[in-house]
Scaffold this motif. Structure first.
Motif, PDB file in Angstrom:
ATOM      1  N   PHE A 212      49.641  38.915  52.187  1.00  0.00           N
ATOM      2  CA  PHE A 212      50.048  39.434  50.838  1.00  0.00           C
ATOM      3  C   PHE A 212      50.055  38.675  49.680  1.00  0.00           C
ATOM      4  O   PHE A 212      49.529  39.063  48.577  1.00  0.00           O
ATOM      5  CB  PHE A 212      51.481  40.027  50.868  1.00  0.00           C
ATOM      6  N   LYS A 213      50.038  37.409  49.742  1.00  0.00           N
ATOM      7  CA  LYS A 213      49.874  36.553  48.408  1.00  0.00           C
ATOM      8  C   LYS A 213      48.379  36.287  48.204  1.00  0.00           C
ATOM      9  O   LYS A 213      48.053  36.100  46.751  1.00  0.00           O
ATOM     10  CB  LYS A 213      50.518  35.148  48.946  1.00  0.00           C
ATOM     11  N   GLU A 214      47.466  36.762  49.025  1.00  0.00           N
ATOM     12  CA  GLU A 214      46.217  36.615  48.686  1.00  0.00           C
ATOM     13  C   GLU A 214      45.436  38.073  48.399  1.00  0.00           C
ATOM     14  O   GLU A 214      44.136  37.985  48.179  1.00  0.00           O
ATOM     15  CB  GLU A 214      45.395  36.029  49.946  1.00  0.00           C
ATOM     16  N   ILE A 215      46.371  39.023  48.314  1.00  0.00           N
ATOM     17  CA  ILE A 215      45.742  40.508  48.115  1.00  0.00           C
ATOM     18  C   ILE A 215      45.282  40.421  46.687  1.00  0.00           C
ATOM     19  O   ILE A 215      44.461  41.548  46.698  1.00  0.00           O
ATOM     20  CB  ILE A 215      46.640  41.389  48.355  1.00  0.00           C
ATOM     21  N   ASP A 216      45.315  39.619  45.847  1.00  0.00           N
ATOM     22  CA  ASP A 216      44.984  39.766  44.431  1.00  0.00           C
ATOM     23  C   ASP A 216      43.192  39.511  44.416  1.00  0.00           C
ATOM     24  O   ASP A 216      42.708  40.174  43.509  1.00  0.00           O
ATOM     25  CB  ASP A 216      45.705  38.774  43.526  1.00  0.00           C
ATOM     26  N   VAL A 217      43.049  38.657  45.455  1.00  0.00           N
ATOM     27  CA  VAL A 217      41.571  38.478  45.491  1.00  0.00           C
ATOM     28  C   VAL A 217      40.761  39.884  45.646  1.00  0.00           C
ATOM     29  O   VAL A 217      39.848  40.221  45.244  1.00  0.00           O
ATOM     30  CB  VAL A 217      41.301  37.560  46.531  1.00  0.00           C
ATOM     31  N   ILE A 218      41.290  40.592  46.783  1.00  0.00           N
ATOM     32  CA  ILE A 218      40.719  41.909  47.077  1.00  0.00           C
ATOM     33  C   ILE A 218      40.912  42.725  46.045  1.00  0.00           C
ATOM     34  O   ILE A 218      39.829  43.418  45.566  1.00  0.00           O
ATOM     35  CB  ILE A 218      41.590  42.724  48.299  1.00  0.00           C
ATOM     36  N   VAL A 219      42.051  42.896  45.171  1.00  0.00           N
ATOM     37  CA  VAL A 219      42.124  43.789  44.052  1.00  0.00           C
ATOM     38  C   VAL A 219      41.064  43.407  43.240  1.00  0.00           C
ATOM     39  O   VAL A 219      40.524  44.100  42.381  1.00  0.00           O
ATOM     40  CB  VAL A 219      43.456  43.551  43.572  1.00  0.00           C
ATOM     41  N   LEU A 220      40.806  41.991  42.724  1.00  0.00           N
ATOM     42  CA  LEU A 220      40.122  41.629  41.543  1.00  0.00           C
ATOM     43  C   LEU A 220      38.558  41.974  42.109  1.00  0.00           C
ATOM     44  O   LEU A 220      37.728  42.215  41.169  1.00  0.00           O
ATOM     45  CB  LEU A 220      40.445  40.001  41.366  1.00  0.00           C
ATOM     46  N   ASN A 221      38.246  41.617  43.331  1.00  0.00           N
ATOM     47  CA  ASN A 221      36.713  42.093  43.683  1.00  0.00           C
ATOM     48  C   ASN A 221      36.661  43.335  43.339  1.00  0.00           C
ATOM     49  O   ASN A 221      35.561  43.696  43.016  1.00  0.00           O
ATOM     50  CB  ASN A 221      36.471  41.610  45.266  1.00  0.00           C
ATOM     51  N   ASN A 222      37.453  44.253  43.877  1.00  0.00           N
ATOM     52  CA  ASN A 222      37.054  45.680  43.428  1.00  0.00           C
ATOM     53  C   ASN A 222      37.177  45.977  42.208  1.00  0.00           C
ATOM     54  O   ASN A 222      36.394  46.874  41.960  1.00  0.00           O
ATOM     55  CB  ASN A 222      38.443  46.486  44.301  1.00  0.00           C
ATOM     56  N   TYR A 223      37.874  45.615  41.201  1.00  0.00           N
ATOM     57  CA  TYR A 223      38.040  45.767  39.920  1.00  0.00           C
ATOM     58  C   TYR A 223      36.705  45.226  39.195  1.00  0.00           C
ATOM     59  O   TYR A 223      36.129  46.079  38.469  1.00  0.00           O
ATOM     60  CB  TYR A 223      39.194  44.972  39.323  1.00  0.00           C
ATOM     61  N   ARG A 224      36.283  44.099  39.762  1.00  0.00           N
ATOM     62  CA  ARG A 224      35.125  43.353  39.041  1.00  0.00           C
ATOM     63  C   ARG A 224      33.761  44.553  39.402  1.00  0.00           C
ATOM     64  O   ARG A 224      33.024  44.650  38.638  1.00  0.00           O
ATOM     65  CB  ARG A 224      34.651  42.018  39.927  1.00  0.00           C
ATOM     66  N   THR A 225      33.951  45.126  40.594  1.00  0.00           N
ATOM     67  CA  THR A 225      32.719  46.064  41.093  1.00  0.00           C
ATOM     68  C   THR A 225      32.713  47.207  40.239  1.00  0.00           C
ATOM     69  O   THR A 225      31.842  47.572  39.644  1.00  0.00           O
ATOM     70  CB  THR A 225      32.656  46.357  42.506  1.00  0.00           C
ATOM     71  N   LYS A 226      33.865  47.728  40.001  1.00  0.00           N
ATOM     72  CA  LYS A 226      33.841  49.024  39.269  1.00  0.00           C
ATOM     73  C   LYS A 226      33.832  48.679  37.682  1.00  0.00           C
ATOM     74  O   LYS A 226      33.121  49.578  37.075  1.00  0.00           O
ATOM     75  CB  LYS A 226      35.634  49.346  39.630  1.00  0.00           C
ATOM     76  N   LEU A 227      34.441  47.840  37.110  1.00  0.00           N
ATOM     77  CA  LEU A 227      34.060  47.629  35.810  1.00  0.00           C
ATOM     78  C   LEU A 227      32.632  47.091  35.123  1.00  0.00           C
ATOM     79  O   LEU A 227      31.883  47.489  34.452  1.00  0.00           O
ATOM     80  CB  LEU A 227      35.122  46.252  35.303  1.00  0.00           C
ATOM     81  N   SER A 228      32.068  46.305  36.283  1.00  0.00           N
ATOM     82  CA  SER A 228      30.510  46.006  36.092  1.00  0.00           C
ATOM     83  C   SER A 228      29.741  47.068  36.066  1.00  0.00           C
ATOM     84  O   SER A 228      28.830  47.333  35.166  1.00  0.00           O
ATOM     85  CB  SER A 228      30.250  44.962  37.308  1.00  0.00           C
TER      86      SER A 228
END
Length: 509
Positions: A212-228
């Motif tokens: 769970f402590k690393e889940i922010d990496v998954i969230v940020l990758n998803n967000y980067r793709t969507k925002l790009s």
């Protein structure tokens, strides 16, 4: 989103848009644009506040470790001050969530216009989301993941116990006790590619077992793709947006925005003598102005871009019109320009910049953003920002010639590589003035000069021709900063428009 120019509609628009179900979480992926009416006053205020916030995010990201207490404390303070959501704990922060939502989309319009702008905006927004995501409670974090359709399958206790040894050896930073306490998720490899490459997760049957402590990496990758993707789509829609004469000037100004004093010459006129300029250029000029001064002394001429940038800077540090005419004339007639040609061609341009010709507008010096984003130098030019526009190897050689230590040069080049040009200039200031931490952000060449003089004088009033210059400038900065809070961009918008007219008078080489 629709816009109105009347202040009277502001309250009505807020009431009409006060639907709390629009923002169930303080965290957002900004997938849906706002649809309510908003006044141009609120449009401008929201945009400026978010730009201030993202500038702080950039500065803190370079100055502090992102997980450090100092980073978190300073960023939370800024979020509170600008009234943005900072923790998803309050149920009644609708206004903050609304401001967060609308301001993001306004800056998305302004920062989709070039690859550099998109890259900068994307990085700061990702850093902001990382901080927010890691600050909320586990329960609210899980609710947010479900809200953005990132609800991954939790690993059962039985399976986790069965794989405990593999999870322990494959997940850095977790003891066996922590493995048993930590919740793990099965995440597809496509979503966990960064963790997989860094060897930070256990892989089995096409799934990454992510703590769970690393889940922010998954969230940020998803967000980067969507925002790009969203930024690219917004850029394609710009022609229709730019046809709105109300928004065009605002959006153009935001991407070049500088919030702060304009360093108008009236505050310190006559405090500098011409004999001091050579010495001051070494001690107190930012690298961009030091470069222009050296080119002028070497070549006895500057092309119009350099004359505009350097001339207005000299005006801002205190050169009177008479001093400016004398300074430029003496230098130019040492080259290929005779006195008669100077008086007929170049003198008019200088008087115009001091508000003595044409529309008699008192022009203000360029900010860092103006220099970085506008009118890039071409062959034979010396204007622009050396950190933005110079080849890294040439920049390295220049810094070496100025006796910057190798470790400092490496730090500057690393900031340049990350496109943190103003922070690179700030590091240059620290290295040339032997200070560890400025305690403020450099956003203007004339701010650089003022702070340098204040530091070199030990914080006391400056002597001789420079007496009271620092104090007068500091007082004006305080007054103008107060004014900028109420109408943040109006003066600078006017200045940018006026400078376009001024350029016509500087086109003669």
């Amino acid at each position: 989103m629709e816009f109105s120019s009347g202040r009277g509609r502001l309250k009505q628009a807020r009431l009409a848009g006060d639907r709390r179900d629009l923002y169930p979480h303080s965290l957002q992926f900004y997938l849906e644009p706002p649809t309510e009416n908003i006044s141009l006053v609120e449009f401008e205020t929201f945009a400026i506040d978010r730009l201030k916030l993202l500038k702080v995010v950039e500065n803190l990201g370079v100055s502090y470790v992102r997980s450090s207490d100092s980073y978190k404390t300073k960023l939370e303070f800024e979020l509170r001050k600008l009234k943005f959501p900072y923790k998803a704990l309050a149920e009644d922060d609708y206004e903050a969530r609304r401001k967060d939502h609308i301001s993001h989309f306004i800056l998305r319009l302004a920062y989709c216009q070039s690859e550099d702008l998109r890259r900068w905006f994307l990085q700061q927004e990702m850093d902001l989301l990382r901080y927010r995501f890691n600050e909320v409670t586990d329960n609210l974090r899980q609710k947010f993941l479900e809200h953005v359709n990132l609800s991954f399958e939790a690993v059962s206790e039985d399976l986790k116990n069965e794989l405990a040894n593999e999870l322990y050896t494959s997940t850095p930073g977790l003891s066996m006790t922590k493995v048993k306490e930590q919740m793990f998720y099965k995440v597809g490899l496509a979503d966990a590619v960064d963790l997989f490459r860094a060897r930070r997760v256990f892989i089995k049957d096409g799934f990454a077992y992510v703590p769970f402590k690393e889940i922010d990496v998954i969230v940020l990758n998803n967000y980067r793709t969507k925002l790009s993707k969203a930024l690219a789509l917004t850029a394609r829609s710009l022609p229709s947006i730019q046809s709105d004469e109300r928004l065009q000037p605002l959006l153009n100004h935001l991407s070049h925005s500088y919030i702060g004093p304009d360093y108008s010459v009236q505050k310190n006129t006559g405090k500098i003598s011409l004999e001091q300029i050579d010495t001051l250029s070494v001690k107190s000029f930012p690298l961009c102005m030091r470069q222009l001064h050296k080119a002028l002394r070497d070549n006895h001429h500057l092309r119009h871009g350099g004359r505009m940038q350097y001339g207005l800077f000299l005006k801002g540090i205190g050169l009177t019109l008479e001093q400016a005419l004398e300074f430029w004339k003496k230098e130019f007639i040492r080259g290929k320009v005779d006195a008669d040609k100077f008086d007929k061609g170049y003198a008019y341009s200088i008087r115009h910049s001091y508000g003595k010709e044409g529309r008699r507008t008192d022009y203000t010096p360029y900010s860092c953003m103006k220099i970085i984003m506008s009118n890039p130098p071409s062959q034979g030019d010396y204007h622009g920002c050396p950190f933005r526009h110079s080849d890294p190897e040439l920049l390295k050689q220049k810094l070496q010639s100025y006796k910057i230590p190798p470790s400092g040069i490496a730090q500057i080049l690393e900031l340049v590589k990350g496109m943190h040009y103003q922070l690179a200039c700030q590091k240059y200031f620290e290295l040339t003035h032997d200070v560890d931490n400025l305690g403020f952000s450099l956003n203007h060449p004339n701010q650089y000069f003022t702070e340098s003089q204040r530091l070199l004088s030990g914080g006391r009033e400056l002597k001789k021709e420079l007496s009271n210059s620092g104090n007068c400038q500091q007082k004006s900065n305080s007054q103008e900063s107060t004014n900028s809070n109420s109408t943040p961009t109006s003066s600078n918008t006017t200045a940018d428009a006026e400078l376009e007219g001024l350029e016509a008078y500087f086109t003669e080489d």
